[in-house]
Design a protein around this motif. Structure first.
Motif, PDB file in Angstrom:
ATOM      1  N   SER A 199       0.916  -1.089   0.097  1.00 54.77           N
ATOM      2  CA  SER A 199      -0.045  -0.010   0.016  1.00 54.77           C
ATOM      3  C   SER A 199       0.875   1.214   0.080  1.00 54.77           C
ATOM      4  N   LEU A 200       1.865   1.220   0.704  1.00 52.90           N
ATOM      5  CA  LEU A 200       2.685   2.599   0.698  1.00 52.90           C
ATOM      6  C   LEU A 200       3.449   2.618  -0.383  1.00 52.90           C
ATOM      7  N   ALA A 201       4.058   1.531  -1.143  1.00 55.90           N
ATOM      8  CA  ALA A 201       4.524   1.501  -2.551  1.00 55.90           C
ATOM      9  C   ALA A 201       3.500   1.973  -3.581  1.00 55.90           C
ATOM     10  N   LEU A 202       2.273   1.692  -3.460  1.00 56.39           N
ATOM     11  CA  LEU A 202       1.178   2.250  -4.293  1.00 56.39           C
ATOM     12  C   LEU A 202       0.996   3.690  -4.203  1.00 56.39           C
ATOM     13  N   PHE A 203       1.127   4.091  -2.899  1.00 59.76           N
ATOM     14  CA  PHE A 203       0.811   5.620  -2.770  1.00 59.76           C
ATOM     15  C   PHE A 203       1.753   6.202  -3.286  1.00 59.76           C
ATOM     16  N   TYR A 204       3.157   5.803  -2.996  1.00 58.05           N
ATOM     17  CA  TYR A 204       4.005   6.690  -3.786  1.00 58.05           C
ATOM     18  C   TYR A 204       4.093   6.484  -5.199  1.00 58.05           C
ATOM     19  N   ALA A 205       3.769   5.411  -5.864  1.00 58.63           N
ATOM     20  CA  ALA A 205       3.980   5.269  -7.333  1.00 58.63           C
ATOM     21  C   ALA A 205       2.454   6.046  -7.830  1.00 58.63           C
ATOM     22  N   ILE A 206       1.395   6.301  -7.227  1.00 59.45           N
ATOM     23  CA  ILE A 206       0.512   7.310  -7.613  1.00 59.45           C
ATOM     24  C   ILE A 206       0.794   8.863  -7.612  1.00 59.45           C
ATOM     25  N   PHE A 207       1.554   9.118  -6.545  1.00 59.03           N
ATOM     26  CA  PHE A 207       1.863  10.560  -6.400  1.00 59.03           C
ATOM     27  C   PHE A 207       2.902  10.809  -7.394  1.00 59.03           C
ATOM     28  N   SER A 208       3.834   9.745  -7.447  1.00 59.60           N
ATOM     29  CA  SER A 208       4.907   9.864  -8.607  1.00 59.60           C
ATOM     30  C   SER A 208       4.494  10.014  -9.978  1.00 59.60           C
ATOM     31  N   SER A 209       3.538   9.267 -10.227  1.00 64.92           N
ATOM     32  CA  SER A 209       2.847   9.061 -11.829  1.00 64.92           C
ATOM     33  C   SER A 209       2.173  10.427 -11.892  1.00 64.92           C
ATOM     34  N   ARG A 210       1.401  10.953 -10.763  1.00 67.84           N
ATOM     35  CA  ARG A 210       0.549  12.141 -10.996  1.00 67.84           C
ATOM     36  C   ARG A 210       1.440  13.336 -11.182  1.00 67.84           C
ATOM     37  N   LEU A 211       2.466  13.334 -10.618  1.00 63.47           N
ATOM     38  CA  LEU A 211       3.390  14.458 -10.612  1.00 63.47           C
ATOM     39  C   LEU A 211       4.043  14.602 -11.948  1.00 63.47           C
ATOM     40  N   LYS A 212       4.211  13.345 -12.634  1.00 65.42           N
ATOM     41  CA  LYS A 212       4.711  13.334 -13.836  1.00 65.42           C
ATOM     42  C   LYS A 212       3.696  13.489 -15.097  1.00 65.42           C
ATOM     43  N   GLY A 213       2.376  13.769 -14.594  1.00 66.75           N
ATOM     44  CA  GLY A 213       1.344  13.757 -15.421  1.00 66.75           C
ATOM     45  C   GLY A 213       0.936  12.457 -16.298  1.00 66.75           C
ATOM     46  N   GLN A 214       1.478  11.504 -15.699  1.00 67.82           N
ATOM     47  CA  GLN A 214       1.020  10.183 -16.510  1.00 67.82           C
ATOM     48  C   GLN A 214      -0.416   9.706 -15.776  1.00 67.82           C
ATOM     49  N   PRO A 215      -1.243   9.272 -16.835  1.00 65.72           N
ATOM     50  CA  PRO A 215      -2.749   9.004 -16.619  1.00 65.72           C
ATOM     51  C   PRO A 215      -2.706   7.873 -15.641  1.00 65.72           C
ATOM     52  N   HIS A 216      -1.631   6.679 -15.641  1.00 61.90           N
ATOM     53  CA  HIS A 216      -1.858   5.736 -15.265  1.00 61.90           C
ATOM     54  C   HIS A 216      -0.706   5.380 -14.093  1.00 61.90           C
ATOM     55  N   THR A 217      -0.785   4.368 -13.257  1.00 64.68           N
ATOM     56  CA  THR A 217       0.188   4.367 -12.102  1.00 64.68           C
ATOM     57  C   THR A 217       0.959   3.003 -12.503  1.00 64.68           C
ATOM     58  N   SER A 218       2.395   3.351 -12.474  1.00 60.91           N
ATOM     59  CA  SER A 218       3.465   2.367 -12.914  1.00 60.91           C
ATOM     60  C   SER A 218       4.496   2.137 -11.911  1.00 60.91           C
ATOM     61  N   LEU A 219       4.873   0.962 -11.674  1.00 63.24           N
ATOM     62  CA  LEU A 219       6.148   0.584 -10.714  1.00 63.24           C
ATOM     63  C   LEU A 219       6.867  -0.464 -11.346  1.00 63.24           C
ATOM     64  N   PHE A 220       8.237  -0.353 -11.530  1.00 70.55           N
ATOM     65  CA  PHE A 220       9.258  -1.106 -12.169  1.00 70.55           C
ATOM     66  C   PHE A 220       8.542  -1.337 -13.560  1.00 70.55           C
ATOM     67  N   ARG A 221       8.097  -0.437 -14.256  1.00 70.11           N
ATOM     68  CA  ARG A 221       7.917  -0.657 -15.764  1.00 70.11           C
ATOM     69  C   ARG A 221       6.599  -1.516 -15.862  1.00 70.11           C
ATOM     70  N   ARG A 222       5.843  -1.329 -14.971  1.00 73.46           N
ATOM     71  CA  ARG A 222       4.572  -2.266 -14.765  1.00 73.46           C
ATOM     72  C   ARG A 222       3.259  -1.430 -14.347  1.00 73.46           C
ATOM     73  N   THR A 223       2.537  -1.667 -15.328  1.00 75.92           N
ATOM     74  CA  THR A 223       0.956  -0.666 -14.836  1.00 75.92           C
ATOM     75  C   THR A 223       0.277  -1.335 -13.821  1.00 75.92           C
ATOM     76  N   ILE A 224       0.017  -0.636 -12.733  1.00 74.24           N
ATOM     77  CA  ILE A 224      -0.845  -1.130 -11.665  1.00 74.24           C
ATOM     78  C   ILE A 224      -2.343  -1.240 -11.992  1.00 74.24           C
ATOM     79  N   PRO A 225      -2.934  -2.398 -11.724  1.00 81.18           N
ATOM     80  CA  PRO A 225      -4.532  -2.087 -12.080  1.00 81.18           C
ATOM     81  C   PRO A 225      -5.059  -0.991 -11.197  1.00 81.18           C
ATOM     82  N   ASP A 226      -6.178  -0.616 -11.622  1.00 81.60           N
ATOM     83  CA  ASP A 226      -6.884   0.543 -10.716  1.00 81.60           C
ATOM     84  C   ASP A 226      -7.612  -0.378  -9.731  1.00 81.60           C
TER      85      ASP A 226
END
Length: 460
Positions: free
Chosen positions: A324-351
């Motif tokens: 959950s902590l990693a997902l929150f980090y990924a969400i904020f990181s992706s949104r700050l970069k203007g990306q519509p999807h949440t990604s970690l380690f070159r993988r898109t996380i399901p909604d």
């Protein structure tokens, strides 16, 4: 006829309700055993104290209103140890194993519960999974027992030392935090063998059975075929990276903040062991090698944060989980970069995973807040003149109970019966899981939901 009626009654339960029922039944049986004259030294435990102890053991929390080592007899300690082991592995894991052993097919309900408890990806063989879980647990706890016996036997004698080693090995791997020593592990604070053994057991129990299994399989594949490229799953990557970040960051923060406070006067090696131990044990293990009341308030806040995050999914620990902590980090990181999807380690996380993480965290914060409010009502006799440190201890206690950590600033021993019931409910909710409880209360979910016309609102 009675058996058929009971089976029909259980079949009416949703999988989530069945899971809660099995946990509650085990806790009740454990509490009844602990109220017997054979379980205690001297006067038998009251039902509330026995229920609290059984819940804490089954939910692998470690909070206790009694001294396990002196108040309980050998039989009582054995009951606690059995509840810890059952709680650590998951009661449905035991049930499915027994079904397999008796050559009875695993029902859809049983598979759903095991999937929610242990799995992040599909598996090919249920028998292989359960066998590996039991085998890994047995081997890891046995090795832990042997290593701890080296330190405990010379001090306590052969049989008492071996028994203490086995008890603490199971308690550490299951992230329970129960200790037979009155000071937990403070007297072994400078012992490298005890520190290393317990820390490894805690980390292994906290990263999850599936992660351990995958790492072993990956290591075997790499040794058998060095040229072969072996890829570990996204879940395992997230768990390992987040766990390491929390361990390193937490240890450094505790060491820096407490260097001239709680750790002052200690040798450098002892400071390192203490900082490292508390950073790891705060994430649902519950042991301590220093009096937590000696810590500064910022360190207490840091420990609360570590407790809230907790261990990883499918493990013996609690909390909202490292993923959950990693997902929150990924969400904020992706949104700050203007990306519509949440990604970690070159993988898109399901909604769906993101929504689940948000729901879990919001439910956890809400429940902890309600429980803290109720605890302050039943425990505070004079709110106008209440000690601020006492409020902190109750706040700490609620987080510790929900995250099944077991650390305490001393509030456990002062709980009233009403306060004990609140903590019992928190421990139960934390171990079974908030989403499981929500599904159990809601019953069967609908396959469809109404969608109404959209209308915007102001935010911020």
């Amino acid at each position: 006829m009675k058996t058929q009626n009971e089976k029909a009654l259980l079949d009416r339960f949703t999988p989530a309700q069945a899971l809660m029922f099995y946990y509650a039944l085990t806790i009740l049986l454990g509490a009844l055993l602990l109220t017997t004259p054979w379980a205690a030294r001297g006067k038998p435990l009251s039902f509330v104290d026995a229920l609290f102890t059984a819940t804490s053991a089954q939910c692998v929390t470690g909070l206790s209103v009694i001294d396990i080592g002196t108040r309980l007899s050998g039989f009582g300690q054995s009951v606690v140890l059995a509840l810890i082991q059952i709680g650590g592995l998951g009661i449905m894991t035991f049930s499915v194993y027994l079904f397999i052993y008796l050559r009875v097919g695993v029902s859809i309900r049983g598979r759903w519960i095991i999937n929610e408890t242990l799995l992040h990806t599909p598996i090919s063989s249920w028998r292989e999974l359960i066998r590996d879980v039991f085998l890994m647990t047995l081997i890891i706890e046995a090795l832990g027992t042997l290593l701890l016996a080296v330190a405990f036997v010379p001090r306590l004698g052969f049989w008492p030392g071996l028994y203490s080693a086995a008890f603490h090995s199971v308690s550490a791997f299951c992230n329970a935090g129960f200790s037979l020593f009155p000071d937990s592990l403070i007297s072994y604070r400078a012992n490298p063998l005890v520190n290393i053994t317990l820390l490894i057991l805690i980390v292994l129990g906290g990263i999850g059975f599936l992660v351990i299994r995958e790492l072993l399989q990956t290591g075997y594949s790499k040794m058998s075929s060095p040229q072969r490229t072996v890829r570990i799953s996204l879940h395992t990557k997230i768990v390992l990276v987040t766990t390491m970040a929390l361990i390193v960051g937490g240890s450094l923060a505790i060491g820096i903040i407490e260097n001239n406070a709680a750790l002052a006067g200690m040798p450098v090696a002892e400071k390192i062991w203490t900082s490292l131990f508390q950073a790891i044990t705060a994430r649902t293990a519950g042991f301590n090698t220093i009096d937590l009341n000696s810590f500064e308030v910022p360190t207490i806040f840091l420990i609360i944060f570590l407790m809230f995050i907790g261990a990883s999914p499918g493990s013996a620990g609690g909390g909202v989980k490292t993923t959950s902590l990693a997902l929150f980090y990924a969400i904020f990181s992706s949104r700050l970069k203007g990306q519509p999807h949440t990604s970690l380690f070159r993988r898109t996380i399901p909604d769906d995973a993101i929504n689940k993480a948000f729901s879990l965290v919001l439910l956890a914060i809400t429940l902890i807040g309600v429980a803290l409010f109720a605890l302050l009502i039943v425990q505070t006799t004079d709110p106008a003149h209440e000690n601020k440190r006492l409020f902190l201890s109750y706040l700490f206690e609620t987080f510790s109970a929900f995250t099944t950590t077991g650390l305490s600033l001393g509030a456990t021993n002062s709980l009233s019966d009403a306060g004990k019931v609140i903590i019992i409910l928190l421990m139960f909710a934390g171990r079974v899981g908030l989403l499981t409880m929500a599904f159990a209360i809601a019953g069967k979910t609908r396959n469809f939901s109404a969608r109404y016309a959209e209308e915007n609102i102001m935010i911020g």
